[in-house]
Write an enzyme that holds these catalytic residues in place. Structure first.
Site, PDB file in Angstrom:
ATOM      1  N   ARG A  85      80.984   3.071 -63.021  1.00  0.00           N
ATOM      2  CA  ARG A  85      81.028   1.698 -62.505  1.00  0.00           C
ATOM      3  C   ARG A  85      82.334   1.046 -62.942  1.00  0.00           C
ATOM      4  NH1 ARG A  85      78.645  -3.476 -64.805  1.00  0.00           N
ATOM      5  NH2 ARG A  85      78.919  -4.910 -63.076  1.00  0.00           N
ATOM      6  N   HIS A 129      84.686  -8.912 -61.292  1.00  0.00           N
ATOM      7  CA  HIS A 129      84.391  -8.931 -62.722  1.00  0.00           C
ATOM      8  C   HIS A 129      85.363  -9.935 -63.372  1.00  0.00           C
ATOM      9  CE1 HIS A 129      82.300  -6.399 -66.004  1.00  0.00           C
ATOM     10  NE2 HIS A 129      82.907  -7.384 -66.640  1.00  0.00           N
ATOM     11  N   GLU A 174      77.619 -10.455 -63.564  1.00  0.00           N
ATOM     12  CA  GLU A 174      77.149 -11.500 -64.470  1.00  0.00           C
ATOM     13  C   GLU A 174      77.579 -12.905 -64.055  1.00  0.00           C
ATOM     14  OE1 GLU A 174      78.094 -10.558 -68.530  1.00  0.00           O
ATOM     15  OE2 GLU A 174      76.969  -8.693 -68.488  1.00  0.00           O
ATOM     16  N   ASN A 296      72.461  -5.950 -66.518  1.00  0.00           N
ATOM     17  CA  ASN A 296      73.196  -5.758 -67.774  1.00  0.00           C
ATOM     18  C   ASN A 296      72.318  -6.279 -68.899  1.00  0.00           C
ATOM     19  OD1 ASN A 296      75.215  -5.049 -66.022  1.00  0.00           O
ATOM     20  ND2 ASN A 296      76.662  -6.649 -66.634  1.00  0.00           N
ATOM     21  N   TYR A 298      71.964  -6.561 -73.252  1.00  0.00           N
ATOM     22  CA  TYR A 298      72.518  -6.337 -74.595  1.00  0.00           C
ATOM     23  C   TYR A 298      71.592  -6.752 -75.732  1.00  0.00           C
ATOM     24  CZ  TYR A 298      76.991  -5.253 -72.466  1.00  0.00           C
ATOM     25  OH  TYR A 298      77.986  -4.650 -71.736  1.00  0.00           O
ATOM     26  N   GLU A 371      75.019  -2.152 -67.510  1.00  0.00           N
ATOM     27  CA  GLU A 371      75.802  -2.260 -68.741  1.00  0.00           C
ATOM     28  C   GLU A 371      74.829  -2.299 -69.898  1.00  0.00           C
ATOM     29  OE1 GLU A 371      78.585  -5.508 -69.310  1.00  0.00           O
ATOM     30  OE2 GLU A 371      79.409  -5.235 -67.305  1.00  0.00           O
TER      31      GLU A 371
HETATM   32  C1  FCB Z   1      79.510  -8.184 -70.646  1.00  0.00           C
HETATM   33  C2  FCB Z   1      80.701  -8.050 -69.721  1.00  0.00           C
HETATM   34  C3  FCB Z   1      81.609  -6.898 -70.059  1.00  0.00           C
HETATM   35  C4  FCB Z   1      81.776  -6.740 -71.551  1.00  0.00           C
HETATM   36  C5  FCB Z   1      80.446  -6.712 -72.242  1.00  0.00           C
HETATM   37  C6  FCB Z   1      80.542  -6.514 -73.728  1.00  0.00           C
HETATM   38  O1  FCB Z   1      79.060  -9.496 -70.638  1.00  0.00           O
HETATM   39  O2  FCB Z   1      80.270  -7.897 -68.392  1.00  0.00           O
HETATM   40  O3  FCB Z   1      82.834  -7.106 -69.406  1.00  0.00           O
HETATM   41  O4  FCB Z   1      82.611  -7.703 -72.039  1.00  0.00           O
HETATM   42  O5  FCB Z   1      79.755  -7.895 -71.978  1.00  0.00           O
END
Ligand code: FCB
Length: 469
Positions: A85, A129, A174, A296, A298, A371
Site C-alpha cells: 500500500r 495521504h 485517515e 488503520n 494503532y 495500517e
Molecule cells: C498514521 C498515518 C501514517 C503514519 C502512522 C504512524 O496515522 O497514516 O502516515 O504516520 O500513523
C-alpha cells in the site's frame, strides 16, 4: 501435518488469499521534492515553518524512494509480501492541484506498479495521504468545498492512467487526521487552529471520498478510516459521555457517513457549528458504494469527563491545540497498557473490538487492516536490529486479526506500518516505525528482526495455499 505447519502458531494461520502487506505514503518516503515537475504541497510549506516539525526536519530527500523504488520493491519481494500500500503525491501529478497534468509524475507510478506486479506484489494505491497541493490550500484548503471537486478530478486522472496496473484504489487516508490535526490542533499541515473549519474540512474530505469513488466507477474502490477502541475511565455518567463523544468524533463521524450516509445525531449535537455546508445530496455521494473498507488501527483511548487531565492520549512534539472540536473538556487517562515510543498504548484487543463492531453495526463490507505498527527506539548491534517489541506488537495484532476472522469478520488482509523507517510527520525522523531500518544519512536499508519474522510468517502461510493458484 508437516513439521513446518506444526511450527506455525495456529493463531497466525490465515485463509488462502489473505493479503500480507506493508504500507508507506508518498511524502514520508519519496523525496525528490523538486524533481520531474513536482509542485509544492502543504507539507513542503509546513516543514519550512519554524516550530512546526521537530528539529526542523523536512522530506525533500526523505528515504529517496523515488530513486530507489526498484531496490525497495526487491526488498518487499524478498520478504514475500503479497501486497503493498502506497500513496500518490498529488502535486507530482497536478503541480497546481488542478488542470495541467504532469506526465512524468504519472510515469513514476507506472514504473513502480509495473515493478511491483513483475514481482507478484499487488499494488494498493491510496490517492491522498495528506500532501495537498499548496495552491489548493491557498484557495482555502479542505474547508473550501471546491477542493473536494478538485480531488475527484485528480482521482479520475490517476485512475485513467493506472487502472490497468492497479486493482484496488482507495481515496483519503485517515480523514480524521487530515481534518482535525490539520485544521483544529495544528499538529499537521497546514497547521491551522480553526475548530469550525476542521468540521467543514472533515465533511469536504468525506465528500471528496464519495466524489472520487463515483469518478472511478469501474474499479475496486475503498475508503480508509483510522479507528480507535475507546473506553470510559469509570462507569460515571461524565466518563461514559466522554467516551461517547470521542468515539463519535473519531469513529462514527466517518463510519456512519461512508457506510450509512448520515452523520450521527448525537455527534452533530456536540459540535459548535451550523452544518449548513452539508448540501442536499452530499450524504448520498459520501455513501457511494465501496468494495472494501481500509481500517488503520494503532491504540485504545481511555477517556474521562472530569476536567483538568491530558487533552490527548499522547504528547505532541510541537505546540498544538485540542483536535476534539466541541469536546475539548475530555481528558485522556492512562489505560494501564504498555506504550510504544510514541506514547501510544498497546492493546490488540481493541483491534478485535473495532473490527467486530464494524461487522456488527454496519452494512456488510470486506475489510483490511491497512495500517498497524509501532515506533520503538531501535539500535543496530553487530549489524542487526533486535526489535523484539515491534515483533511482539505485530504478532499480537496479527493474532487479533485471526480472532476477528474467527468471529466472522470479513477481513482480507493486513498491512504493517511501515515497510521502512521514514519521515514521521511532526516528529520528523525522530520516530522509527519500519520493519526495515533506514540509515537516514546513507539511505542504507537493513531488515530488522521483525521483518525477518514477518517474512517467515508469510512463508508459513504460503504453505497452506493451494499450489495451483
Ligand atoms: C498514521 C498515518 C501514517 C503514519 C502512522 C504512524 O496515522 O497514516 O502516515 O504516520 O500513523
Amino acid at each position: 501435518m508437516t513439521t513446518q505447519e506444526e511450527q506455525t502458531r495456529p493463531g497466525l494461520r490465515f485463509p488462502p488469499g489473505f493479503a500480507f502487506g506493508a504500507a508507506t505514503s508518498a511524502y514520508q518516503i519519496e523525496g525528490a521534492a523538486a524533481e520531474d515537475g513536482r509542485g509544492t504541497s502543504i507539507w513542503d510549506t509546513f516543514t519550512r515553518t519554524p516550530g512546526r516539525v521537530l528539529n526542523g526536519h523536512h522530506a525533500d530527500v526523505a528515504i529517496d524512494h523515488y530513486h530507489r523504488y526498484r531496490d525497495d520493491v526487491r526488498i518487499m519481494a524478498g520478504l514475500g509480501l503479497s501486497a503493498y500500500r502506497f500513496s500518490v503525491s498529488w502535486p507530482r501529478i497536478q503541480p497546481d492541484g488542478s488542470g495541467q497534468v504532469n506526465q512524468k509524475g504519472l510515469d513514476f507510478y507506472k514504473r513502480l506498479t509495473e515493478e511491483l506486479r513483475a514481482h507478484g506484489i499487488d499494488p494498493w494505491l491510496t490517492l491522498y495521504h495528506w500532501d495537498l497541493p499548496q495552491e489548493l490550500e491557498d484557495r482555502g484548503g479542505w474547508p473550501n468545498r471546491d477542493t473536494a471537486y478538485r480531488f475527484a478530478e485528480f482521482a479520475a486522472v490517476v485512475h485513467d492512467a493506472l487502472k490497468d496496473h492497479v486493482h484496488t484504489f482507495s481515496t483519503v487516508n485517515e480523514p480524521w487526521c487530515a481534518a482535525f490535526l490539520g485544521y483544529a490542533s495544528g499538529e499537521h499541515a497546514p497547521g491551522r487552529r480553526e475548530p469550525g473549519n476542521a468540521i467543514r474540512g472533515a465533511h469536504h474530505l468525506n465528500l471528496a471520498h464519495g466524489l472520487a469513488v463515483q469518478a472511478m466507477d469501474a474499479r475496486r474502490v475503498g475508503g480508509c478510516v483510522n479507528l480507535y477502541a475507546i473506553s470510559p475511565a469509570t462507569g460515571s455518567e461524565a466518563d461514559l459521555d466522554a467516551a461517547r463523544r470521542i468515539d463519535g468524533l473519531q469513529n462514527r463521524f466517518f463510519l456512519d457517513a461512508l457506510l450509512k450516509g448520515a452523520y450521527p445525531e448525537d455527534v452533530l449535537a456536540d459540535l459548535p457549528v451550523d452544518m449548513d455546508f452539508v448540501k442536499p445530496g452530499d450524504m448520498k455521494t459520501v455513501n457511494a458504494p465501496i468494495d472494501v473498507l481500509l481500517v488503520n488501527y494503532y491504540s485504545r483511548f481511555t477517556v474521562s469527563g472530569a476536567p483538568g487531565g491530558k487533552a490527548s492520549a499522547a504528547a505532541a512534539p510541537t505546540e498544538t491545540a485540542s483536535p476534539w472540536v466541541g469536546s475539548e473538556h475530555v481528558s485522556f487517562v492512562n489505560g494501564g497498557h504498555p506504550v510504544t515510543a510514541m506514547g501510544w498504548e498497546i492493546d490488540e484487543s481493541g483491534l478485535v473490538e473495532i473490527l467486530t463492531r464494524v461487522a456488527r453495526d454496519y452494512p456488510p463490507i470486506p475489510m483490511v487492516v491497512s495500517e498497524n505498527g509501532a515506533a520503538f527506539d531501535d539500535v543496530i548491534v553487530d549489524g542487526r536490529v533486535h526489535d523484539a517489541e515491534r515483533q511482539a506488537y505485530v504478532e499480537a495484532h496479527l493474532a487479533a486479526c485471526r480472532e476477528a476472522i474467527d468471529a466472522g469478520v470479513p477481513l482480507e488482509g493486513y498491512f504493517a506500518w511501515s515497510l521502512m523507517d521514514n519521515f514521521e510527520w511532526a516528529w520528523g525522523y525522530g520516530k522509527r516505525f519500519g520493519l526495515v531500518h533506514v540509515d537516514f544519512e546513507t539511505q542504507e536499508r537493513l531488515l530488522k528482526d521483525s521483518a525477518l519474522w514477518y517474512s517467515e510468517i508469510i512463508r508459513q502461510n504460503r504453505h497452506h495455499e493451494p499450489t495451483d493458484s
